[in-house]
Design a protein around this motif. Structure first.
Motif, mmCIF file in Angstrom:
data_model
loop_
_atom_site.group_PDB
_atom_site.id
_atom_site.type_symbol
_atom_site.label_atom_id
_atom_site.label_comp_id
_atom_site.label_asym_id
_atom_site.label_seq_id
_atom_site.Cartn_x
_atom_site.Cartn_y
_atom_site.Cartn_z
ATOM 1 N N SER A 120 0.831 -1.199 0.000
ATOM 2 C CA SER A 120 0.000 0.000 0.000
ATOM 3 C C SER A 120 0.868 1.253 0.000
ATOM 4 O O SER A 120 0.617 2.205 -0.751
ATOM 5 N N LEU A 121 1.903 1.257 0.819
ATOM 6 C CA LEU A 121 2.824 2.398 0.850
ATOM 7 C C LEU A 121 3.534 2.578 -0.485
ATOM 8 O O LEU A 121 3.723 3.708 -0.954
ATOM 9 N N LEU A 122 3.921 1.476 -1.102
ATOM 10 C CA LEU A 122 4.654 1.558 -2.368
ATOM 11 C C LEU A 122 3.792 2.080 -3.515
ATOM 12 O O LEU A 122 4.332 2.467 -4.559
ATOM 13 N N GLN A 123 2.485 2.092 -3.328
ATOM 14 C CA GLN A 123 1.594 2.656 -4.340
ATOM 15 C C GLN A 123 1.527 4.175 -4.255
ATOM 16 O O GLN A 123 0.997 4.830 -5.150
ATOM 17 N N VAL A 124 2.062 4.747 -3.169
ATOM 18 C CA VAL A 124 2.027 6.192 -2.984
ATOM 19 C C VAL A 124 3.152 6.828 -3.797
ATOM 20 O O VAL A 124 4.329 6.502 -3.583
ATOM 21 N N PRO A 125 2.843 7.729 -4.731
ATOM 22 C CA PRO A 125 3.914 8.387 -5.497
ATOM 23 C C PRO A 125 4.909 9.091 -4.565
ATOM 24 O O PRO A 125 4.518 9.859 -3.690
ATOM 25 N N GLY A 126 6.185 8.779 -4.757
ATOM 26 C CA GLY A 126 7.232 9.354 -3.928
ATOM 27 C C GLY A 126 7.720 8.455 -2.819
ATOM 28 O O GLY A 126 8.692 8.774 -2.136
ATOM 29 N N VAL A 127 7.048 7.321 -2.628
ATOM 30 C CA VAL A 127 7.459 6.362 -1.591
ATOM 31 C C VAL A 127 8.106 5.156 -2.266
ATOM 32 O O VAL A 127 7.442 4.373 -2.941
ATOM 33 N N GLY A 128 9.427 5.033 -2.084
ATOM 34 C CA GLY A 128 10.152 3.878 -2.595
ATOM 35 C C GLY A 128 10.333 2.838 -1.508
ATOM 36 O O GLY A 128 9.786 2.965 -0.400
ATOM 37 N N GLU A 130 12.935 1.960 0.409
ATOM 38 C CA GLU A 130 13.583 2.388 1.647
ATOM 39 C C GLU A 130 12.642 3.242 2.493
ATOM 40 O O GLU A 130 12.532 3.041 3.710
ATOM 41 N N THR A 131 11.956 4.180 1.857
ATOM 42 C CA THR A 131 11.016 5.023 2.592
ATOM 43 C C THR A 131 9.901 4.187 3.197
ATOM 44 O O THR A 131 9.516 4.390 4.359
ATOM 45 N N ALA A 132 9.366 3.244 2.438
ATOM 46 C CA ALA A 132 8.298 2.382 2.947
ATOM 47 C C ALA A 132 8.766 1.589 4.158
ATOM 48 O O ALA A 132 8.042 1.476 5.169
ATOM 49 N N ASP A 133 9.975 1.055 4.097
ATOM 50 C CA ASP A 133 10.472 0.251 5.215
ATOM 51 C C ASP A 133 10.791 1.107 6.433
ATOM 52 O O ASP A 133 10.601 0.675 7.577
ATOM 53 N N ASP A 134 11.277 2.330 6.216
ATOM 54 C CA ASP A 134 11.470 3.256 7.336
ATOM 55 C C ASP A 134 10.148 3.455 8.078
ATOM 56 O O ASP A 134 10.090 3.419 9.315
ATOM 57 N N ILE A 135 9.087 3.686 7.313
ATOM 58 C CA ILE A 135 7.773 3.926 7.901
ATOM 59 C C ILE A 135 7.258 2.682 8.615
ATOM 60 O O ILE A 135 6.728 2.755 9.734
ATOM 61 N N LEU A 136 7.413 1.528 7.988
ATOM 62 C CA LEU A 136 6.949 0.279 8.605
ATOM 63 C C LEU A 136 7.637 0.029 9.939
ATOM 64 O O LEU A 136 6.982 -0.324 10.937
ATOM 65 N N LEU A 137 8.953 0.211 9.973
ATOM 66 C CA LEU A 137 9.719 -0.091 11.180
ATOM 67 C C LEU A 137 9.445 0.917 12.286
ATOM 68 O O LEU A 137 9.136 0.538 13.426
ATOM 69 N N TYR A 138 9.546 2.191 11.961
ATOM 70 C CA TYR A 138 9.534 3.204 13.021
ATOM 71 C C TYR A 138 8.146 3.751 13.341
ATOM 72 O O TYR A 138 7.900 4.158 14.475
ATOM 73 N N ALA A 139 7.246 3.776 12.365
ATOM 74 C CA ALA A 139 5.903 4.289 12.638
ATOM 75 C C ALA A 139 4.933 3.180 13.015
ATOM 76 O O ALA A 139 4.042 3.389 13.843
ATOM 77 N N TYR A 140 5.113 1.988 12.433
ATOM 78 C CA TYR A 140 4.137 0.923 12.642
ATOM 79 C C TYR A 140 4.700 -0.319 13.327
ATOM 80 O O TYR A 140 4.017 -1.342 13.414
ATOM 81 N N ASP A 141 5.929 -0.234 13.814
ATOM 82 C CA ASP A 141 6.532 -1.309 14.606
ATOM 83 C C ASP A 141 6.471 -2.664 13.896
ATOM 84 O O ASP A 141 6.177 -3.694 14.504
ATOM 85 N N ARG A 142 6.784 -2.648 12.614
ATOM 86 C CA ARG A 142 6.829 -3.890 11.836
ATOM 87 C C ARG A 142 8.283 -4.333 11.688
ATOM 88 O O ARG A 142 9.186 -3.498 11.515
ATOM 89 N N PRO A 143 8.534 -5.644 11.744
ATOM 90 C CA PRO A 143 9.911 -6.141 11.662
ATOM 91 C C PRO A 143 10.463 -6.101 10.238
ATOM 92 O O PRO A 143 10.151 -6.954 9.410
ATOM 93 N N VAL A 144 11.273 -5.101 9.964
ATOM 94 C CA VAL A 144 11.936 -4.987 8.664
ATOM 95 C C VAL A 144 13.380 -4.554 8.889
ATOM 96 O O VAL A 144 13.690 -3.911 9.894
#
Length: 213
Positions: A120-128, A130-144
């Motif tokens: 879902s994040l990768l569908q957002v224009p401007g989110v690649g 690395e950016t998606a994984d930064d968000i997953l790890l630090y904003a949503y506490d997902r293991p990446v």
């Protein structure tokens, strides 16, 4: 600086070496709110964190580290406020896109599995990736694991593989680090240590001191 200077057995050993040899990485990702993490993840693309901090402070003073405020602000004003981070026109568009995603998705993000949330994040224009994984790890506490440029150089120096792109590193190593039982908190610290290690290695011109046993 990417030549192999030592071989480690895996990601867990590498993590322990960094804990011993790299000075405290501090709080990473530094942010007061989840939404600020998302904003920072866009602003940090192709620039230094020092520049990002200036942009974040501009946004904070204007009350724009609030999604409902940022989504309404005029693009020209947003561009001016984030100028210190560079690429201000593109990043202003990306911030608007990501803020719209956040408003629509955040409340139900806990019900979404990690691969689906990542896509879902990768569908957002401007989110690649690395950016998606930064968000997953630090904003949503997902293991990446963040396979940024610093991490890929470190992996090469440690003898864990040479990867030209983020995707190559992720595809080759995802199963390996997952098998070593890292918690989300450890992965968050791991990335902070990698960033600091990369800065240290660049300053010293070598990974040798960082990777000593």
């Amino acid at each position: 600086m990417t030549s192999m200077v030592g071989r480690v057995s895996g990601f867990r050993e590498l993590f322990e070496i960094l804990q011993r040899n790299v000075r405290d990485a501090g709080k990473w990702w530094p942010a007061e709110t989840k939404f600020e993490i998302l904003v920072g993840s866009v602003l940090t693309q192709n620039t230094t964190w020092t520049s990002v901090e200036k942009s974040l402070e501009n946004l904070r003073k204007r009350g724009l580290l609030d999604p409902m405020q940022l989504v309404r602000v005029e693009s020209c004003e947003l561009e001016t406020l984030i100028r210190p981070s560079g690429f201000m026109r593109a990043k202003a568009r990306y911030l608007k896109n990501l803020t719209d995603w956040y408003i629509k998705t955040d409340a139900r993000a806990g019900e979404i599995d990690t691969p689906t949330l990542r896509n879902s994040l990768l569908q957002v224009p401007g989110v690649g990736e690395e950016t998606a994984d930064d968000i997953l790890l630090y904003a949503y506490d997902r293991p990446v694991f963040i396979f940024d440029a610093y991490a890929r150089r470190l992996l090469a120096a440690a003898g864990l593989g040479e990867f030209r792109t983020y995707r190559q590193g992720r595809q080759a190593c995802d199963a390996a680090w997952r098998a070593e039982g890292f918690t989300v908190a450890e992965l968050a610290l791991f990335h902070g240590l990698v960033v600091q290690a990369g800065k240290d290695a660049r300053r010293e011109g070598s990974w040798e001191g960082i990777l000593r046993a």
